[in-house]
Design a protein around this motif. Sequence first.
Motif, PDB file in Angstrom:
ATOM      1  N   PHE A  88       0.828  -1.204   0.000  1.00  0.00           N
ATOM      2  CA  PHE A  88       0.000   0.000   0.000  1.00  0.00           C
ATOM      3  C   PHE A  88       0.863   1.255   0.000  1.00  0.00           C
ATOM      4  N   SER A  92       1.105   0.665  -4.629  1.00  0.00           N
ATOM      5  CA  SER A  92      -0.167   1.196  -5.110  1.00  0.00           C
ATOM      6  C   SER A  92      -1.228   1.106  -4.024  1.00  0.00           C
ATOM      7  N   ARG A  93      -2.074   2.135  -3.968  1.00  0.00           N
ATOM      8  CA  ARG A  93      -3.194   2.121  -3.045  1.00  0.00           C
ATOM      9  C   ARG A  93      -4.421   1.460  -3.658  1.00  0.00           C
ATOM     10  N   GLN A  94      -4.417   1.355  -4.995  1.00  0.00           N
ATOM     11  CA  GLN A  94      -5.524   0.713  -5.690  1.00  0.00           C
ATOM     12  C   GLN A  94      -4.958  -0.321  -6.664  1.00  0.00           C
ATOM     13  N   PHE A 118      -7.739  -3.351   1.499  1.00  0.00           N
ATOM     14  CA  PHE A 118      -7.332  -2.135   0.792  1.00  0.00           C
ATOM     15  C   PHE A 118      -8.422  -1.061   0.870  1.00  0.00           C
ATOM     16  N   ARG A 119      -9.683  -1.483   0.827  1.00  0.00           N
ATOM     17  CA  ARG A 119     -10.772  -0.513   0.924  1.00  0.00           C
ATOM     18  C   ARG A 119     -10.762   0.172   2.283  1.00  0.00           C
ATOM     19  N   ARG A 121      -8.199   0.381   4.301  1.00  0.00           N
ATOM     20  CA  ARG A 121      -6.937   1.133   4.457  1.00  0.00           C
ATOM     21  C   ARG A 121      -7.019   2.471   3.738  1.00  0.00           C
ATOM     22  N   ARG A 122      -7.656   2.495   2.567  1.00  0.00           N
ATOM     23  CA  ARG A 122      -7.821   3.769   1.842  1.00  0.00           C
ATOM     24  C   ARG A 122      -8.730   4.717   2.627  1.00  0.00           C
ATOM     25  N   ASN A 123      -9.757   4.171   3.250  1.00  0.00           N
ATOM     26  CA  ASN A 123     -10.675   5.010   4.024  1.00  0.00           C
ATOM     27  C   ASN A 123      -9.973   5.693   5.187  1.00  0.00           C
ATOM     28  N   GLU A 125      -7.091   6.947   5.137  1.00  0.00           N
ATOM     29  CA  GLU A 125      -6.338   8.083   4.614  1.00  0.00           C
ATOM     30  C   GLU A 125      -7.238   9.292   4.358  1.00  0.00           C
TER      31      GLU A 125
END
Length: 354
Positions: A88, A92-94, A118-119, A121-123, A125
């Motif tokens: 991550f 890449s974050r996605q 990943f979903r 983890r992105r939230n 940020e």
Amino acid sequence: ILKTLNSWFWWENIWMPINCTWADFVDRDGLVFPKPHQLYATIPYAFVLLVMRFFSERYVAIPLAKALGIKNVRRVKPQPNPVLESYFRECSRQPSQSEIKGLAKKCNCTVHVVEKWFRRRRNLEIPTVLRKFQEAFWRFSFYLTSSIVGFIFLYDKPWFYDIWQTWVGYPFQTLLPSQYWYYMTEIGFYWSLVFTLGIDIKRKATAGLGALGFSFIFFCPSQDFMAHVVHHVAAIGLMSGSWCGNYVRLGTLVMFVHDTADFWLEAAKMFNYARWEKTCNMLFIIFSIAFFITRIILFPFWILRATLYQPTYYSTTPVLAYFLFNGMLLILQGLHLYWGYLIFKILKRFVFLK
């Protein structure tokens, strides 16, 4: 090498009119002059402001946000996974579907688990609305206080009404205690923003309508860390340079002209986060009016007139600092016009398209 560079940097012909030396700025006969070494004090002042920010955000902003109906959304943290965390941060974050399958195989789990990780983890940020409100509240508090205090410091000064007075007696203009604290607080505030860049909400560089952000923003328009570093350091550099050259009277006017519009913008953000649409719209209109008056009218026809035109009456030999500071102020005015154009487009859509 450093000694040579230091002597070049403090060469009198750069900073002050001809036949003046640094020895002339020793305090005497009741006259007090700004000294470059005083700028070191802005660092501890910045930490004082950080402590004030912590308490204001925690004990004032949070209760106020709750009163306005803003809830603190708690996001679910993903399970600790060193492999996915490393990917991550470094890759890449996605990730694509094929990369997710490879990571699932590497972690010995299902594709669904990796996608959910990943979903989540992105939230994490994405800053919460409450966090945005806290930051806007701090900036609103500082700009409002700075505007009020700046007016108190300036309203009884002759150069607040007659811009010619900014050059009377230059460069041997005594430093007032109010000017000292005004400068130290403003520079300390921008140092505090530098220190919190890693935790503050990331914005586009052009979103910072704060005082004295200028040319470097055009060259770093991206939304990255370095753009904000350059923005804040540039503001500190311009204010510190005006302090060293004893352009203090003009410097306080520049800071006052900029701060008086900014707190309206931060107030509009706060009510926008609270979804008080009508209040937000009203505050943005007030901000727009204040912006056009201070930065499209007063700044070019009052401040720039004093820095470009009037010095020629007091010195026939402009020093390098004259061209340096005026160059930065002219680019700053270019940014004002650019921001004014964006604000006008927003107002046009607001009026005609609702």
